[in-house]
Design a protein around this motif. Structure first.
Motif, PDB file in Angstrom:
ATOM      1  N   THR A  20       0.999  -1.159   0.118  1.00 52.90           N
ATOM      2  CA  THR A  20       0.072   0.024  -0.157  1.00 52.90           C
ATOM      3  C   THR A  20       0.730   1.345   0.087  1.00 52.90           C
ATOM      4  O   THR A  20       0.238   2.131  -0.301  1.00 52.90           O
ATOM      5  N   ARG A 157      -2.216  -0.624  -6.959  1.00 48.95           N
ATOM      6  CA  ARG A 157      -2.635  -0.112  -5.638  1.00 48.95           C
ATOM      7  C   ARG A 157      -2.641   1.515  -5.309  1.00 48.95           C
ATOM      8  O   ARG A 157      -3.559   1.959  -5.071  1.00 48.95           O
ATOM      9  N   VAL A 209      -3.005  -8.379  -6.150  1.00 46.18           N
ATOM     10  CA  VAL A 209      -4.330  -7.391  -5.845  1.00 46.18           C
ATOM     11  C   VAL A 209      -5.735  -7.553  -5.892  1.00 46.18           C
ATOM     12  O   VAL A 209      -6.506  -6.946  -6.011  1.00 46.18           O
TER      13      VAL A 209
END
Length: 218
Positions: A20, A157, A209
């Motif tokens: 992240t 992301r 993901v």
């Protein structure tokens, strides 16, 4: 047992945090001259039916590609040209605007940004107006690397957090959108078969993901 459990919890949390975190992105802008702006606006109008004052997009999709040959520098020089080279007649018959992409990822996982994610690039027929393109250095004979898998996942992301991205596809998968509301191409005969970036690569990226629940079809 508690120590082992704790170890795996820490490992998973560390992996999630790494995924992240904003990726390191090297700015390497291609030329977006007045001529490129003009041709991009013409393309948006003629192919996507969109009349705009600026060549921008509202990203809904990310499309992964591979370059088929070359390295970062050779592909940068190629994308940096405003006009298509002479040999690409199928594309040139539709527009002389050169192909390009918002990002390119080297084989060691280094991410380069060629233009703003919201700036128009010609990389996927019918979907350019809403798609961010990510090119990867590699080919069928030179398969994409695990480092590229990780960097693509990290960049996806980041972009998904920044924009309202709903879809993630490989270039070879774009045809499933032809009869959908997302497809905007004025010439029904303008379509090319693609095989990049490869199903194995897409499977690996999607696995990393999966929690984002990005769709691969309309």
């Amino acid at each position: 047992m508690k120590k082992i459990f704790y170890f795996y919890v820490v490992l998973i949390m560390g992996f999630a945090k790494a995924q992240t975190r904003k990726p390191e992105i090297i700015q390497k802008p291609i030329s977006y001259s007045d001529e490129r702006i003009r041709l991009s606006l013409e393309y948006l109008k003629d192919h996507h039916g969109l009349i705009q004052k600026t060549p921008t997009i509202i990203p809904k999709m990310i499309v992964l590609h591979y370059t088929a040959n070359g390295n970062v520098e050779s592909n940068f020089k190629y994308f940096n040209k405003t006009h298509l080279e002479g040999g690409r007649n199928t594309l040139k018959n539709q527009s002389i605007l050169n192909v390009s992409s918002q990002y390119i990822i080297d084989r060691d996982g280094t991410i380069y940004q060629l233009m703003e994610p919201t700036r128009f690039a010609r990389h996927t027929i019918g979907l350019n107006y809403c798609a961010i393109g990510i090119e990867n250095i590699g080919s069928k004979k030179e398969p994409l690397t695990d480092k590229q898998v990780a960097s693509n996942a990290q960049l996806i992301r980041y972009l998904t957090k920044k924009y309202k991205i709903e879809y993630l596809i490989g270039h070879s998968e774009y045809g499933v959108f032809r009869n959908s509301k997302l497809w905007k191409e004025s010439d029904p005969g303008y379509f090319t078969i693609k095989e990049d970036p490869g199903q194995d690569f897409m499977n690996k990226v999607r696995l990393q993901v999966a929690d984002l629940h990005l769709k691969d079809q309309p």
